[in-house]
Motif scaffolding. Structure first.
Motif, short mmCIF file in Angstrom:
data_model
loop_
_atom_site.label_atom_id
_atom_site.label_comp_id
_atom_site.label_asym_id
_atom_site.label_seq_id
_atom_site.Cartn_x
_atom_site.Cartn_y
_atom_site.Cartn_z
N LYS A 107 6.90 -1.39 -6.03
CA LYS A 107 6.52 -1.81 -4.30
C LYS A 107 5.36 -1.13 -4.71
N GLY A 108 4.87 -0.88 -5.68
CA GLY A 108 3.44 0.16 -5.62
C GLY A 108 2.23 -1.34 -5.82
N ILE A 109 3.16 -2.50 -6.27
CA ILE A 109 2.37 -4.02 -6.80
C ILE A 109 2.35 -4.35 -5.73
N LEU A 110 3.34 -4.51 -4.57
CA LEU A 110 3.21 -5.34 -3.83
C LEU A 110 2.35 -4.47 -2.18
N ARG A 111 2.07 -3.45 -2.24
CA ARG A 111 1.23 -2.79 -1.71
C ARG A 111 -0.11 -3.25 -1.54
N ASP A 112 -0.53 -2.74 -3.16
CA ASP A 112 -1.73 -2.78 -3.58
C ASP A 112 -1.69 -4.22 -2.84
N LEU A 113 -0.94 -5.89 -3.00
CA LEU A 113 -1.46 -6.95 -3.17
C LEU A 113 -1.78 -6.68 -1.20
N GLY A 114 -0.99 -6.21 -0.64
CA GLY A 114 -1.47 -6.21 0.86
C GLY A 114 -2.71 -5.33 0.76
N SER A 115 -3.02 -4.71 0.34
CA SER A 115 -4.40 -4.36 0.94
C SER A 115 -5.43 -5.45 -0.10
N LEU A 116 -5.60 -5.94 -0.61
CA LEU A 116 -6.10 -7.24 -1.78
C LEU A 116 -6.24 -8.52 -0.79
#
Length: 127
Positions: free
Chosen positions: A44-53
């Protein structure tokens, strides 16, 4: 998923600066779709950071410092979850290491070594 690994690793190996932001945003969207159903701690943290990227890459003027920080965080997180993956562990580790190297660790603030050496909470307890 092999295509996603190959495309992402090729972009990293060529140099992310050479990758057009809209192509990078497309790759991020592919990874978001691939990770949506992954139920591994840290995903979930990776998904959140991918969205920010992705949002940074879609901007007219992306913030390079923010992108480097996100890449570093994504790399670190990807390396951590690689061992928990059912398949593609080695590819995930390689991707995580490449992202970490492509990014740049940017702590929120400089560490105050003097304060760390004599924290206030320790002094209050002693008093």
């Amino acid at each position: 998923m092999a295509v996603k690994f190959a495309g992402t690793m090729n972009a990293i190996n060529r140099g992310l600066d050479e990758t057009k932001p809209n192509k990078g945003a497309d790759m991020v969207e592919d990874w978001e779709a691939a990770l949506t159903d992954v139920d591994v701690p840290g995903a979930k943290g990776i998904l959140r950071d991918l969205g920010s990227l992705r949002k940074q890459l879609e901007k007219d003027s992306p913030d390079a410092d923010r992108i480097h920080a996100l890449l570093h965080r994504l790399g670190t997180a990807t390396t951590k979850i690689a061992d928990k993956a059912d398949k593609s562990q080695e590819k995930l580790k390689a991707l995580g290491e490449a992202l970490t190297e492509a990014g740049e660790d940017q702590p929120d603030e400089e560490e105050d070594t003097a304060a760390a050496a004599a924290p206030k909470r320790a002094r209050k307890k002693a008093a």
